[in-house]
Scaffold this motif. Structure first.
Motif, PDB file in Angstrom:
ATOM      1  N   ALA A  21      -4.578  13.114   2.509  1.00  0.00           N
ATOM      2  CA  ALA A  21      -4.380  11.662   2.509  1.00  0.00           C
ATOM      3  C   ALA A  21      -5.529  10.960   3.217  1.00  0.00           C
ATOM      4  CB  ALA A  21      -3.056  11.312   3.172  1.00  0.00           C
ATOM      5  N   PHE A  24      -8.487  10.255   1.086  1.00  0.00           N
ATOM      6  CA  PHE A  24      -8.334   9.087   0.221  1.00  0.00           C
ATOM      7  C   PHE A  24      -8.517   7.788   0.998  1.00  0.00           C
ATOM      8  CE2 PHE A  24      -7.334  10.737  -3.753  1.00  0.00           C
ATOM      9  CZ  PHE A  24      -6.351  11.712  -3.685  1.00  0.00           C
ATOM     10  N   THR A  25      -7.842   7.662   2.127  1.00  0.00           N
ATOM     11  CA  THR A  25      -7.728   6.367   2.805  1.00  0.00           C
ATOM     12  C   THR A  25      -8.812   6.104   3.835  1.00  0.00           C
ATOM     13  OG1 THR A  25      -6.282   7.265   4.517  1.00  0.00           O
ATOM     14  CG2 THR A  25      -5.228   6.406   2.511  1.00  0.00           C
ATOM     15  N   ASP A  30      -3.067   4.421   7.384  1.00  0.00           N
ATOM     16  CA  ASP A  30      -2.863   4.396   5.934  1.00  0.00           C
ATOM     17  C   ASP A  30      -2.569   5.802   5.407  1.00  0.00           C
ATOM     18  OD1 ASP A  30      -5.365   1.824   5.228  1.00  0.00           O
ATOM     19  OD2 ASP A  30      -3.280   1.674   5.895  1.00  0.00           O
ATOM     20  N   LEU A  34       0.685   7.013   3.348  1.00  0.00           N
ATOM     21  CA  LEU A  34       0.569   7.707   2.075  1.00  0.00           C
ATOM     22  C   LEU A  34       1.350   9.022   2.095  1.00  0.00           C
ATOM     23  CD1 LEU A  34      -0.612   7.834  -0.756  1.00  0.00           C
ATOM     24  CD2 LEU A  34      -2.722   8.768   0.231  1.00  0.00           C
ATOM     25  N   THR A  38       4.519   9.927  -0.228  1.00  0.00           N
ATOM     26  CA  THR A  38       4.481  11.158  -1.022  1.00  0.00           C
ATOM     27  C   THR A  38       5.716  12.010  -0.763  1.00  0.00           C
ATOM     28  OG1 THR A  38       2.069  11.139  -0.969  1.00  0.00           O
ATOM     29  CG2 THR A  38       3.125  13.232  -1.511  1.00  0.00           C
ATOM     30  N   LYS A  64      -1.928  11.808  -5.125  1.00  0.00           N
ATOM     31  CA  LYS A  64      -3.048  11.190  -5.840  1.00  0.00           C
ATOM     32  C   LYS A  64      -2.548  10.025  -6.694  1.00  0.00           C
ATOM     33  CE  LYS A  64      -4.593  12.719  -9.639  1.00  0.00           C
ATOM     34  NZ  LYS A  64      -5.032  13.331 -10.823  1.00  0.00           N
ATOM     35  N   THR A  66       0.221   8.294  -6.333  1.00  0.00           N
ATOM     36  CA  THR A  66       0.712   7.235  -5.449  1.00  0.00           C
ATOM     37  C   THR A  66      -0.449   6.410  -4.934  1.00  0.00           C
ATOM     38  OG1 THR A  66       2.600   8.600  -4.798  1.00  0.00           O
ATOM     39  CG2 THR A  66       2.030   6.774  -3.347  1.00  0.00           C
ATOM     40  N   PHE A  67      -1.513   7.074  -4.517  1.00  0.00           N
ATOM     41  CA  PHE A  67      -2.688   6.365  -4.005  1.00  0.00           C
ATOM     42  C   PHE A  67      -3.323   5.515  -5.097  1.00  0.00           C
ATOM     43  CE2 PHE A  67      -6.159   5.408  -1.334  1.00  0.00           C
ATOM     44  CZ  PHE A  67      -7.291   5.437  -2.126  1.00  0.00           C
ATOM     45  N   SER A  70      -1.141   2.487  -5.919  1.00  0.00           N
ATOM     46  CA  SER A  70      -1.216   1.534  -4.816  1.00  0.00           C
ATOM     47  C   SER A  70      -2.547   0.796  -4.846  1.00  0.00           C
ATOM     48  CB  SER A  70      -1.040   2.266  -3.488  1.00  0.00           C
ATOM     49  OG  SER A  70      -1.219   1.388  -2.421  1.00  0.00           O
ATOM     50  N   TYR A  71      -3.624   1.515  -5.092  1.00  0.00           N
ATOM     51  CA  TYR A  71      -4.954   0.907  -5.174  1.00  0.00           C
ATOM     52  C   TYR A  71      -5.008  -0.110  -6.312  1.00  0.00           C
ATOM     53  CZ  TYR A  71      -9.924   0.396  -6.005  1.00  0.00           C
ATOM     54  OH  TYR A  71     -11.175  -0.118  -6.207  1.00  0.00           O
TER      55      TYR A  71
END
Length: 175
Positions: A21, A24-25, A30, A34, A38, A64, A66-67, A70-71
């Motif tokens: 996570a 990603f963030t 964050d 995440l 998840t 992935k 979910t991210f 959200s993005y």
């Protein structure tokens, strides 16, 4: 896999999820959010996990997706706000007083123009319009990224040709 085994697997993979996570963030808070999202989704959809498959890979896929979702929501929200701020008041008034009948015909014309597209052009165009990136569409359709770009470009050209009556130069002439 029973509930106890499933929860045990979740706890065993939590540290790996936290590291993933953060990649990603790039932010610890964050990343924790995440991971939490998840884990909640994994528990909610635990029935969809198939025994014998890679549990960590399944969790990574959930994270992935979910991210990414959200993005995309964040980008759409930010672009809506930015676009809204850039629209002049006079243009807002013109669009607010538009004829609903005209809008209905315009929408029908758009649908008819899209029906004319061949599936190999329509599918990548729709995916791109939905917010997917070229490389994501390429992976989904199992075609090279160059093919995706070409098909989207071709779809735009065909749609422009079929909807030319809505361009500014024609709109001013009563077409």
């Amino acid at each position: 896999m029973n509930t106890t085994d499933f929860n045990h697997q979740l706890s065993l993979n939590q540290n790996a999820l936290e590291s993933f996570a953060f990649k990603f963030t790039q932010d610890y808070e964050d990343a924790n959010d995440l991971v939490q999202d998840t884990l909640l989704k994994a528990m909610r959809y635990s029935r969809k996990f198939r025994d014998g498959t890679n549990f960590r890979g399944w969790l990574y896929t959930i994270m992935k997706n979910t991210f990414i979702n959200s993005y995309r929501r964040g980008v759409k929200t930010r672009s809506f706000i930015a676009t809204h701020e850039e629209i002049p008041v006079s243009q807002l008034q013109n669009s607010a007083t538009g004829n609903f009948g005209e809008n209905k015909f315009m929408l029908e014309d758009i649908h008819n123009a899209m029906k004319k597209l061949q599936p190999e052009y329509l599918t990548p165009f729709i995916k791109y319009f939905e917010g997917f990136k070229y490389h994501e569409i390429s992976e989904m359709l199992h075609v090279p990224i160059g093919t995706v770009k070409t098909r989207i470009h071709m779809a735009r050209g065909i749609l422009k040709k079929n909807l030319k009556m809505y361009t500014k130069e024609f709109a001013g002439n009563g077409y």
